[in-house]
Design a protein around this motif. Structure first.
Motif, PDB file in Angstrom:
ATOM      1  N   VAL A 106     -11.942  10.126 -71.823  1.00 31.10           N
ATOM      2  CA  VAL A 106     -11.133   9.744 -71.214  1.00 31.10           C
ATOM      3  C   VAL A 106     -10.750  10.528 -71.226  1.00 31.10           C
ATOM      4  N   GLU A 107     -10.199  11.751 -71.788  1.00 26.93           N
ATOM      5  CA  GLU A 107      -9.231  12.595 -71.601  1.00 26.93           C
ATOM      6  C   GLU A 107      -9.662  13.720 -70.440  1.00 26.93           C
ATOM      7  N   SER A 108     -10.787  14.207 -70.889  1.00 27.99           N
ATOM      8  CA  SER A 108     -11.272  15.275 -69.865  1.00 27.99           C
ATOM      9  C   SER A 108     -11.082  14.423 -68.710  1.00 27.99           C
ATOM     10  N   HIS A 109     -11.574  13.468 -68.309  1.00 23.61           N
ATOM     11  CA  HIS A 109     -11.696  12.503 -66.936  1.00 23.61           C
ATOM     12  C   HIS A 109     -10.384  12.152 -66.186  1.00 23.61           C
ATOM     13  N   THR A 110      -9.918  11.722 -67.161  1.00 23.49           N
ATOM     14  CA  THR A 110      -7.380  11.084 -66.992  1.00 23.49           C
ATOM     15  C   THR A 110      -7.048  12.622 -66.296  1.00 23.49           C
ATOM     16  N   ARG A 111      -7.529  12.850 -67.326  1.00 21.97           N
ATOM     17  CA  ARG A 111      -6.725  15.334 -67.382  1.00 21.97           C
ATOM     18  C   ARG A 111      -6.948  15.313 -65.918  1.00 21.97           C
ATOM     19  N   ALA A 112      -8.895  15.284 -65.299  1.00 27.43           N
ATOM     20  CA  ALA A 112      -9.305  15.851 -64.895  1.00 27.43           C
ATOM     21  C   ALA A 112      -8.635  15.347 -63.237  1.00 27.43           C
ATOM     22  N   PHE A 113      -8.025  14.054 -63.265  1.00 31.57           N
ATOM     23  CA  PHE A 113      -6.546  13.666 -61.946  1.00 31.57           C
ATOM     24  C   PHE A 113      -5.350  13.836 -62.455  1.00 31.57           C
ATOM     25  N   THR A 114      -5.198  12.750 -63.560  1.00 33.03           N
ATOM     26  CA  THR A 114      -3.791  14.116 -63.328  1.00 33.03           C
ATOM     27  C   THR A 114      -2.805  15.125 -63.108  1.00 33.03           C
ATOM     28  N   ASP A 115      -3.890  16.264 -63.276  1.00 35.22           N
ATOM     29  CA  ASP A 115      -3.742  17.695 -63.594  1.00 35.22           C
ATOM     30  C   ASP A 115      -3.699  17.764 -62.181  1.00 35.22           C
ATOM     31  N   SER A 116      -4.453  17.175 -61.313  1.00 38.06           N
ATOM     32  CA  SER A 116      -4.616  17.922 -59.885  1.00 38.06           C
ATOM     33  C   SER A 116      -4.267  16.762 -58.603  1.00 38.06           C
ATOM     34  N   TYR A 117      -3.631  15.673 -59.424  1.00 38.57           N
ATOM     35  CA  TYR A 117      -2.682  14.812 -58.797  1.00 38.57           C
ATOM     36  C   TYR A 117      -1.719  15.159 -57.980  1.00 38.57           C
ATOM     37  N   ARG A 118      -1.563  15.306 -56.808  1.00 40.97           N
ATOM     38  CA  ARG A 118      -0.219  15.463 -55.671  1.00 40.97           C
ATOM     39  C   ARG A 118      -0.192  14.442 -55.093  1.00 40.97           C
ATOM     40  N   PRO A 119       0.720  13.490 -55.299  1.00 44.03           N
ATOM     41  CA  PRO A 119       1.153  12.042 -54.263  1.00 44.03           C
ATOM     42  C   PRO A 119       2.795  12.661 -53.624  1.00 44.03           C
ATOM     43  N   GLY A 120       3.070  14.080 -53.409  1.00 39.43           N
ATOM     44  CA  GLY A 120       4.332  14.352 -52.548  1.00 39.43           C
ATOM     45  C   GLY A 120       5.627  13.741 -53.620  1.00 39.43           C
ATOM     46  N   VAL A 121       5.662  13.654 -55.201  1.00 40.82           N
ATOM     47  CA  VAL A 121       7.145  13.288 -55.439  1.00 40.82           C
ATOM     48  C   VAL A 121       6.186  14.013 -56.908  1.00 40.82           C
ATOM     49  N   LYS A 122       7.774  14.327 -57.527  1.00 39.39           N
ATOM     50  CA  LYS A 122       7.298  15.132 -58.590  1.00 39.39           C
ATOM     51  C   LYS A 122       7.244  14.068 -60.292  1.00 39.39           C
ATOM     52  N   LEU A 123       6.556  13.699 -60.581  1.00 36.16           N
ATOM     53  CA  LEU A 123       5.859  13.131 -62.492  1.00 36.16           C
ATOM     54  C   LEU A 123       5.661  13.849 -63.103  1.00 36.16           C
ATOM     55  N   SER A 124       6.466  13.754 -63.588  1.00 36.51           N
ATOM     56  CA  SER A 124       6.520  14.601 -65.345  1.00 36.51           C
ATOM     57  C   SER A 124       5.015  14.128 -66.174  1.00 36.51           C
TER      58      SER A 124
END
Length: 239
Positions: free
Chosen positions: A138-156
């Motif tokens: 879960v940590e590896s999978h979700t971090r792979a998404f959250t770390d590379s997610y660039r939706p055009g707005v800042k998310l902390s």
């Protein structure tokens, strides 16, 4: 007790009222999304969730007759994506102490055609993993998404990582009898007593919409009391 991926899928299917879980040897159809393919595209600089976010923004724009704030759709898509491995692993470990394989290569999902949240999950691997391994996946999978997610707005980072905690915590609270929920929560470093969400969906940014019950922006005893029910996919129609 020995569990197979098929048996776990049967247990999880319908445990959350809006989510179906099945096993499959490959993508069940063209409308299904491979987690591995989506992540590979995103990590290579692509924006595979753009159409997903745009569909939600367009819905909000029509519903509220505004140019929808981009952060709302951005956060919902983040929450909905990380919910796929988080709900599967959270529910399974709370119920049985083990989980289906939730690595990106082992999961695919299908979105609701109009509400856009994931309604179906396919387990593409027959492997069943231990609680410790599920935490790592879960940590590896979700971090792979959250770390590379660039939706055009800042998310902390609190928003990104907090969404995973919220999905896991919500999933573990769903079953009426989850004898291993406390053990699973400890392994995932969660407190099931926490009633206020860690992340915020930003839905309050829409006109005349109040923050969700359990929103970290509203730390009242009333919202905390309401927040402990079954996890549900938050959509504009729920407001």
């Amino acid at each position: 007790m020995t569990y197979t991926a098929g048996r776990l899928a049967d247990m999880l299917d319908g445990e959350v009222s809006w989510l179906s879980v099945r096993t499959a040897s490959a993508l069940p159809g063209p409308e299904w999304i491979s987690c591995a393919e989506l992540l590979a595209d995103q990590q290579n600089g692509g924006d595979p969730t753009y159409e997903w976010r745009k569909a939600l923004e367009d819905d909000y724009g029509r519903e509220y007759d505004i140019e929808a704030p981009v952060q709302v759709a951005a956060m919902f898509v983040l929450m909905w994506y990380v919910s796929v491995p988080s709900i599967v692993a959270g529910l399974a470990t709370a119920l049985t102490g083990v989980s289906p394989d939730v690595s990106p290569e082992s999961l695919a999902f299908r979105r609701h055609p109009t509400a856009h949240y994931p309604t179906d999950v396919a387990l593409l691997s027959r492997e069943v993993v231990s609680l410790t391994k599920a935490v790592e996946q879960v940590e590896s999978h979700t971090r792979a998404f959250t770390d590379s997610y660039r939706p055009g707005v800042k998310l902390s980072s609190r928003q990104r990582l907090g969404a995973v905690e919220d999905e896991l915590r919500g999933a573990m609270r769903v079953p009426e009898e989850a004898l291993l929920a406390a053990t699973a929560a400890e392994a995932f470093h969660l407190s099931l007593d926490q009633q206020i969400r860690t992340s915020c969906c930003f839905v309050y940014a829409l006109p005349n919409v109040n923050p969700c019950a359990g929103c970290p922006r509203v730390r009242s005893s009333q919202s905390a009391k309401v927040a402990g029910g079954e996890a549900v996919p938050v959509t504009s129609s729920d407001r």
